[in-house]
Design a protein around this motif. Structure first.
Motif, PDB file in Angstrom:
ATOM      1  N   ILE A 114       0.777  -1.212  -0.104  1.00 55.33           N
ATOM      2  CA  ILE A 114       0.070   0.089   0.059  1.00 55.33           C
ATOM      3  C   ILE A 114       0.851   1.333  -0.035  1.00 55.33           C
ATOM      4  O   ILE A 114       1.894   1.408   0.841  1.00 55.33           O
ATOM      5  CB  ILE A 114      -0.930   0.004   1.165  1.00 55.33           C
ATOM      6  CG1 ILE A 114      -1.845  -1.114   1.291  1.00 55.33           C
ATOM      7  CG2 ILE A 114      -1.724   1.184   1.173  1.00 55.33           C
ATOM      8  CD1 ILE A 114      -2.473  -1.550   2.745  1.00 55.33           C
ATOM      9  N   ILE A 115       0.709   2.227  -0.937  1.00 53.73           N
ATOM     10  CA  ILE A 115       1.473   3.122  -1.050  1.00 53.73           C
ATOM     11  C   ILE A 115       0.702   4.502  -0.383  1.00 53.73           C
ATOM     12  O   ILE A 115      -0.829   4.612  -0.656  1.00 53.73           O
ATOM     13  CB  ILE A 115       1.758   3.870  -2.485  1.00 53.73           C
ATOM     14  CG1 ILE A 115       2.630   2.730  -3.175  1.00 53.73           C
ATOM     15  CG2 ILE A 115       2.109   5.215  -2.555  1.00 53.73           C
ATOM     16  CD1 ILE A 115       4.170   2.909  -2.494  1.00 53.73           C
ATOM     17  N   GLY A 116       1.134   5.077   0.403  1.00 52.53           N
ATOM     18  CA  GLY A 116       0.096   5.999   1.198  1.00 52.53           C
ATOM     19  C   GLY A 116       0.712   6.534   2.633  1.00 52.53           C
ATOM     20  O   GLY A 116       1.635   5.911   3.138  1.00 52.53           O
ATOM     21  N   ASN A 117       0.137   7.249   3.373  1.00 55.41           N
ATOM     22  CA  ASN A 117       0.482   7.885   4.580  1.00 55.41           C
ATOM     23  C   ASN A 117      -0.080   6.912   5.685  1.00 55.41           C
ATOM     24  O   ASN A 117      -1.323   6.624   5.863  1.00 55.41           O
ATOM     25  CB  ASN A 117      -0.257   9.260   4.921  1.00 55.41           C
ATOM     26  CG  ASN A 117       0.557   9.911   6.096  1.00 55.41           C
ATOM     27  OD1 ASN A 117       0.499   9.293   7.171  1.00 55.41           O
ATOM     28  ND2 ASN A 117       0.546  11.075   6.151  1.00 55.41           N
ATOM     29  N   ALA A 118       0.893   6.098   6.263  1.00 50.33           N
ATOM     30  CA  ALA A 118       0.440   5.140   7.411  1.00 50.33           C
ATOM     31  C   ALA A 118      -0.637   5.824   8.369  1.00 50.33           C
ATOM     32  O   ALA A 118      -1.396   4.866   8.870  1.00 50.33           O
ATOM     33  CB  ALA A 118       1.637   4.481   8.099  1.00 50.33           C
ATOM     34  N   VAL A 119      -0.493   6.771   8.896  1.00 46.37           N
ATOM     35  CA  VAL A 119      -1.408   7.450   9.747  1.00 46.37           C
ATOM     36  C   VAL A 119      -2.786   7.654   9.132  1.00 46.37           C
ATOM     37  O   VAL A 119      -3.689   7.235   9.951  1.00 46.37           O
ATOM     38  CB  VAL A 119      -0.976   8.705   9.960  1.00 46.37           C
ATOM     39  CG1 VAL A 119      -2.106   9.600  11.114  1.00 46.37           C
ATOM     40  CG2 VAL A 119       0.499   8.879  10.813  1.00 46.37           C
ATOM     41  N   GLU A 120      -3.060   7.479   7.979  1.00 43.50           N
ATOM     42  CA  GLU A 120      -4.135   7.632   7.296  1.00 43.50           C
ATOM     43  C   GLU A 120      -4.706   6.095   6.890  1.00 43.50           C
ATOM     44  O   GLU A 120      -5.875   5.858   7.225  1.00 43.50           O
ATOM     45  CB  GLU A 120      -4.409   8.392   6.086  1.00 43.50           C
ATOM     46  CG  GLU A 120      -3.898   9.846   6.254  1.00 43.50           C
ATOM     47  CD  GLU A 120      -3.894  10.698   5.145  1.00 43.50           C
ATOM     48  OE1 GLU A 120      -3.825  10.135   4.006  1.00 43.50           O
ATOM     49  OE2 GLU A 120      -3.527  11.932   5.068  1.00 43.50           O
ATOM     50  N   VAL A 121      -3.813   5.372   6.535  1.00 48.17           N
ATOM     51  CA  VAL A 121      -4.078   3.979   6.059  1.00 48.17           C
ATOM     52  C   VAL A 121      -4.524   2.844   7.405  1.00 48.17           C
ATOM     53  O   VAL A 121      -5.086   2.332   7.358  1.00 48.17           O
ATOM     54  CB  VAL A 121      -3.097   3.268   5.306  1.00 48.17           C
ATOM     55  CG1 VAL A 121      -3.200   1.801   4.953  1.00 48.17           C
ATOM     56  CG2 VAL A 121      -2.639   4.340   4.007  1.00 48.17           C
ATOM     57  N   ILE A 122      -3.498   3.133   8.370  1.00 46.51           N
ATOM     58  CA  ILE A 122      -3.895   1.995   9.440  1.00 46.51           C
ATOM     59  C   ILE A 122      -5.097   2.056  10.201  1.00 46.51           C
ATOM     60  O   ILE A 122      -5.660   1.131  10.278  1.00 46.51           O
ATOM     61  CB  ILE A 122      -2.639   2.448  10.457  1.00 46.51           C
ATOM     62  CG1 ILE A 122      -1.509   2.139  10.221  1.00 46.51           C
ATOM     63  CG2 ILE A 122      -3.073   1.495  11.990  1.00 46.51           C
ATOM     64  CD1 ILE A 122      -0.270   2.503  10.938  1.00 46.51           C
ATOM     65  N   PRO A 123      -5.962   3.011  10.217  1.00 45.18           N
ATOM     66  CA  PRO A 123      -7.208   3.158  10.747  1.00 45.18           C
ATOM     67  C   PRO A 123      -8.302   2.351   9.872  1.00 45.18           C
ATOM     68  O   PRO A 123      -9.572   1.970  10.446  1.00 45.18           O
ATOM     69  CB  PRO A 123      -7.856   4.619  11.023  1.00 45.18           C
ATOM     70  CG  PRO A 123      -6.291   5.462  11.146  1.00 45.18           C
ATOM     71  CD  PRO A 123      -5.409   4.680  10.427  1.00 45.18           C
ATOM     72  N   ARG A 124      -7.888   2.343   8.572  1.00 44.89           N
ATOM     73  CA  ARG A 124      -8.728   1.693   7.570  1.00 44.89           C
ATOM     74  C   ARG A 124      -8.750  -0.024   7.441  1.00 44.89           C
ATOM     75  O   ARG A 124      -9.595  -0.425   6.912  1.00 44.89           O
ATOM     76  CB  ARG A 124      -8.619   2.341   6.186  1.00 44.89           C
ATOM     77  CG  ARG A 124      -8.940   3.659   6.164  1.00 44.89           C
ATOM     78  CD  ARG A 124      -9.148   4.300   4.820  1.00 44.89           C
ATOM     79  NE  ARG A 124      -8.079   3.866   3.692  1.00 44.89           N
ATOM     80  CZ  ARG A 124      -6.973   4.844   3.287  1.00 44.89           C
ATOM     81  NH1 ARG A 124      -7.008   6.244   3.811  1.00 44.89           N
ATOM     82  NH2 ARG A 124      -6.164   4.633   2.473  1.00 44.89           N
ATOM     83  N   LEU A 125      -7.742  -0.246   8.268  1.00 42.11           N
ATOM     84  CA  LEU A 125      -7.254  -1.921   8.114  1.00 42.11           C
ATOM     85  C   LEU A 125      -8.166  -2.344   8.933  1.00 42.11           C
ATOM     86  O   LEU A 125      -7.874  -2.316  10.437  1.00 42.11           O
ATOM     87  CB  LEU A 125      -5.756  -2.033   8.271  1.00 42.11           C
ATOM     88  CG  LEU A 125      -4.849  -1.480   7.228  1.00 42.11           C
ATOM     89  CD1 LEU A 125      -3.380  -1.718   7.746  1.00 42.11           C
ATOM     90  CD2 LEU A 125      -5.237  -1.942   5.908  1.00 42.11           C
ATOM     91  N   ASP A 126      -9.017  -3.372   8.796  1.00 43.54           N
ATOM     92  CA  ASP A 126      -9.930  -3.976   9.679  1.00 43.54           C
ATOM     93  C   ASP A 126      -9.326  -5.517   9.627  1.00 43.54           C
ATOM     94  O   ASP A 126      -9.844  -6.281   9.191  1.00 43.54           O
ATOM     95  CB  ASP A 126     -11.492  -4.085   8.950  1.00 43.54           C
ATOM     96  CG  ASP A 126     -12.638  -4.755   9.664  1.00 43.54           C
ATOM     97  OD1 ASP A 126     -12.126  -4.946  11.194  1.00 43.54           O
ATOM     98  OD2 ASP A 126     -13.414  -5.255   9.416  1.00 43.54           O
ATOM     99  N   GLU A 127      -8.281  -5.514  10.440  1.00 46.78           N
ATOM    100  CA  GLU A 127      -7.600  -6.632  10.640  1.00 46.78           C
ATOM    101  C   GLU A 127      -6.992  -6.849  12.047  1.00 46.78           C
ATOM    102  O   GLU A 127      -6.748  -5.989  12.793  1.00 46.78           O
ATOM    103  CB  GLU A 127      -6.302  -6.789   9.952  1.00 46.78           C
ATOM    104  CG  GLU A 127      -6.661  -6.703   8.194  1.00 46.78           C
ATOM    105  CD  GLU A 127      -7.075  -7.908   7.586  1.00 46.78           C
ATOM    106  OE1 GLU A 127      -7.122  -8.887   8.542  1.00 46.78           O
ATOM    107  OE2 GLU A 127      -7.741  -7.871   6.656  1.00 46.78           O
TER     108      GLU A 127
END
Length: 211
Positions: A114-127
């Motif tokens: 995943i290319i992106g800002n981890a601060v924004e990506v992490i909350p979207r990961l439902d794992e």
């Protein structure tokens, strides 16, 4: 300063499992063609990450900071048959190169890059993760730690790289980066929700087990 002498580093590498042909290739290509190749985990640290992953037999891994994918592939070695590793990096300039490395790997179908800002990506990961490896911009170590903590299962590992900062942590350095890492280390040490220890591997690796 280097934590390990060149001779000790060589000895350690001679007395652990060897790199795969692909990992040697990534190592070589990174040092020849990518700025700041020192960011690559390298042979010995890669074997440490692989060993920890194999002990945990993770179903889900999260890596924050892909760089050229060396550590990603080392961690992937321990995945279960249906396991997946999610790896996040902000540097889109390396994307094509890294995807080509992953495509050559036997784990290519287990990697979510995943290319992106981890601060924004992490909350979207439902794992629910078994292992999280934090190896990105050091000023955000605490932010990443806080974001991932509730997404790690009880008994799972959070691994944080570069926590000895080339020895500056114990040498009295007081620059902003060193102070930030020192503050993070102290916060983790006092976190009663975890068991933890620092391994003096390469640039210092914090191994944190969630209770």
């Amino acid at each position: 300063m280097e934590l390990l002498t060149e001779g000790l580093q060589t000895y350690l590498e001679q007395h652990c499992e060897q790199e795969s042909e692909l990992l040697r290739y990534i190592n070589r290509e990174t040092h020849l063609k990518v700025p700041m190749p020192r960011m690559l985990s390298g042979h010995y640290q890669g074997r440490v990450l692989s060993f920890l992953s194999k002990l945990a037999s993770p179903n889900r891994i999260l890596e924050i900071g892909t760089f050229t994918g060396y550590a990603t592939l080392c961690l992937a070695e321990g995945l279960t048959e249906r396991g997946r590793i999610f790896t996040i990096d902000v540097n889109a300039e390396l994307e094509d190169r890294v995807r080509s490395f992953f495509h050559k790997s036997e784990f290519h179908d287990k990697i979510e890059y995943i290319i992106g800002n981890a601060v924004e990506v992490i909350p979207r990961l439902d794992e629910l993760f078994d292992i999280v490896f934090i190896d990105a911009d050091k000023k955000n170590n605490q932010t990443y730690y806080d974001l991932v903590f509730e997404k790690v299962r009880s008994g799972g590992l959070i691994i944080v790289d570069n926590v000895l900062w080339s020895g500056k942590i114990t040498q009295g350095a007081n620059d902003k980066d060193t102070e930030n890492i020192r503050r993070f280390n102290d916060t983790v040490t006092n976190d009663s929700r975890t068991e933890k220890l620092i391994l003096p591997v390469r640039d210092g690796v914090f191994i944190i087990r969630k209770l």
